[in-house]
Write a protein that holds these residues in place. Structure first.
Motif, mmCIF file in Angstrom:
data_model
loop_
_atom_site.group_PDB
_atom_site.id
_atom_site.type_symbol
_atom_site.label_atom_id
_atom_site.label_comp_id
_atom_site.label_asym_id
_atom_site.label_seq_id
_atom_site.Cartn_x
_atom_site.Cartn_y
_atom_site.Cartn_z
ATOM 1 N N MET A 34 5.099 13.654 24.159
ATOM 2 C CA MET A 34 5.307 13.121 25.500
ATOM 3 C C MET A 34 6.678 12.451 25.615
ATOM 4 O O MET A 34 7.382 12.598 26.625
ATOM 5 N N ALA A 35 7.085 11.731 24.555
ATOM 6 C CA ALA A 35 8.398 11.075 24.547
ATOM 7 C C ALA A 35 9.517 12.104 24.649
ATOM 8 O O ALA A 35 10.470 11.936 25.426
ATOM 9 N N SER A 66 2.522 5.837 25.670
ATOM 10 C CA SER A 66 1.331 6.618 26.037
ATOM 11 C C SER A 66 0.494 6.883 24.794
ATOM 12 O O SER A 66 -0.745 6.871 24.845
ATOM 13 N N GLY A 104 6.836 7.551 26.575
ATOM 14 C CA GLY A 104 6.090 8.524 25.784
ATOM 15 C C GLY A 104 5.385 7.892 24.605
ATOM 16 O O GLY A 104 4.181 8.116 24.387
#
Length: 475
Positions: free
Chosen positions: A413-414, A434, A431
């Motif tokens: 996600m990052a 998360s 990210g």
């Protein structure tokens, strides 16, 4: 048979009196543990700051060396030593006091063995850094710094089991005094070795080694001669080898659980170097990471208190008391993170100046402050939940949680937000957080589903079976 070993407290109500008394016990352990963890962490921070006054080359090389030594060595040893929180914590609750001393010796011997290959890696750090494309000058200085940290590695291998030995017995005053005095002495010692001798930058590494060894010597002497340690003190014998399998059974997943999370944040810094303005992005992320790493010592101390209380009560067969300890520790974490995150947010316009005088950096840090506050909240929750996991002995579940949360969710996600959505450093931070959010959710679900009565039966059965096994060996 097993049911009779457990005190039937599961159905009791949590009264205000019971809750407040447990809160007092948790605070009694958490306060000194926060000071102990902070003092030990600040040894390396102080050395980096003092060496940084020699120039940019020495600052960058020392920071690189400290980071790599943490990733490859200190985090590994700290994680492995955490396995004692399950073994010795439950043994203390079960009044098997001699096992605590023996398992502490087993852990020290095991960690020293692990330190040997790690030290070989550290000795060749310069070659490794050059091989992966780092600047030769920085690699040379970082390599020298890491070599002088090798004595600190072996001292750390002894220190961490000793910290757990005192922690699970709630013998906090000797650790508190030793750690604080060590830090106070470390500051002038480091300054003298760096500026008043020919050692220059490596004097900072030598100061860390001397300080950790001083802490070890004091705790060993206290363990050997204090009457407070009389019932858990055991003679050093060949019996320490018999507990190695049990130690590694808890130590390896404990280490993996710690390292997976630690490495994910280090990977974040590496990814920041690939962004369009790498110097700015890396500087800001380093400030944010240093901030949350420093503040994490508070929930880590609360988590240590939770681990101690939960493991002691499970070992004693008190399932209800273990559940109350979890409630008290989580309540303390919520209070702590509310105060810390609110204070950090209120100071968002100025706290960047602690690390840099560059207005661009400070402004970027101010913009990142709300995200950092969210990180502080998540860290406080997971720090205590992880402590509960160690107390219960389900570190293996923590491995799966961290692997999924950070490497299947957080890091991808990052990268997606930073490089495809083009959010830069903010994207990297969102990210990874998360992943931290998923980690907290999963750990909360696991903790909420715990059958405390079964956990107490399991702990008592393991202690009982191992006592029979040890008695048979002696016979």
């Amino acid at each position: 048979m097993e049911e009779s070993l457990v005190k039937k407290h599961e159905q009791e109500r949590v009264t205000w009196g019971v809750y407040s008394e447990e809160m007092r016990r948790v605070c009694h352990i958490a306060g000194p543990m926060v000071a102990v963890v902070s003092s030990q962490y600040l040894l390396q921070v102080v050395s980096t700051m003092i060496v940084g006054h020699l120039g940019e080359l020495y600052l960058s090389s020392a920071a690189l060396a400290i980071s790599l030594s943490g990733v490859t060595g200190f985090s590994l040893l700290m994680g492995m030593a955490s396995g004692l929180e399950t073994i010795c914590g439950q043994a203390y609750g079960g009044q098997q006091y001699q096992r605590i001393g023996i398992q502490t010796y087993t852990a020290i011997f095991s960690l020293i063995l692990v330190s040997i290959p790690v030290s070989l890696l550290w000795i060749n750090m310069e070659t490794i850094l050059v091989f992966i494309g780092q600047d030769p000058l920085i690699s040379h200085e970082a390599g020298k710094f890491t070599i002088w940290l090798v004595p600190a590695l072996f001292a750390y291998a002894i220190l961490q089991p000793l910290v757990r030995y005192f922690q699970i017995q709630s013998l906090l005053l000797p650790m508190f005094a030793s750690s604080c005095v060590t830090l106070i002495i470390h500051v002038p010692l480091c300054w003298a070795l760096v500026f008043k001798t020919s050692l220059s930058n490596v004097g900072g590494a030598l100061a860390v080694s001397i300080s950790i060894w001083s802490n070890v010597i004091f705790l060993v002497l206290y363990m050997r001669y204090s009457s407070a340690c009389a019932k858990t003190r055991a003679p050093i014998s060949m019996e320490l080898f018999k507990g190695m399998w049990e130690f590694f059974r808890f130590a390896i997943p404990s280490a993996v659980m710690v390292c997976l999370e630690w490495w994910s944040y280090e990977l974040l810094v590496l990814l920041s170097g690939l962004l369009p303005n790498p110097q700015l992005e890396t500087s800001v992320l380093s400030v944010c990471l240093n901030t949350i790493a420093t503040l994490y010592t508070i929930p880590f101390g609360i988590g240590a208190a939770a681990s101690t209380r939960v493991s002691n009560e499970l070992g004693a067969g008190n399932s209800h008391a273990a559940r109350v300890a979890v409630l008290a520790a989580m309540s303390l974490a919520v209070i702590e993170t509310s105060i810390v995150s609110a204070t950090l947010f209120a100071c968002r316009n100025v706290f960047g100046y602690i690390f840099s005088n560059e207005k661009e950096v400070v402004d970027y840090v101010t913009a990142m402050a709300p995200l950092v506050c969210i990180s502080v909240i998540l860290d406080s929750i997971q720090g205590v939940l992880t402590g509960i996991a160690r107390g219960c002995g389900w570190q293996h579940l923590g491995v799966y949680v961290n692997l999924g949360a950070f490497y299947l969710c957080g890091i991808p996600m990052a990268a997606l937000l930073a490089f495809l959505v083009r959010l830069g450093g903010k994207g990297l931070w969102i990210g990874i957080q998360s992943g931290a959010f998923v980690q907290c959710i999963l750990l909360s679900i696991i903790t909420g589903c715990i059958n405390w009565e079964k956990q107490a039966i399991k702990a008592r059965k393991r202690l009982f079976d191992e006592k029979i096994s040890a008695d048979n060996i002696l016979v």
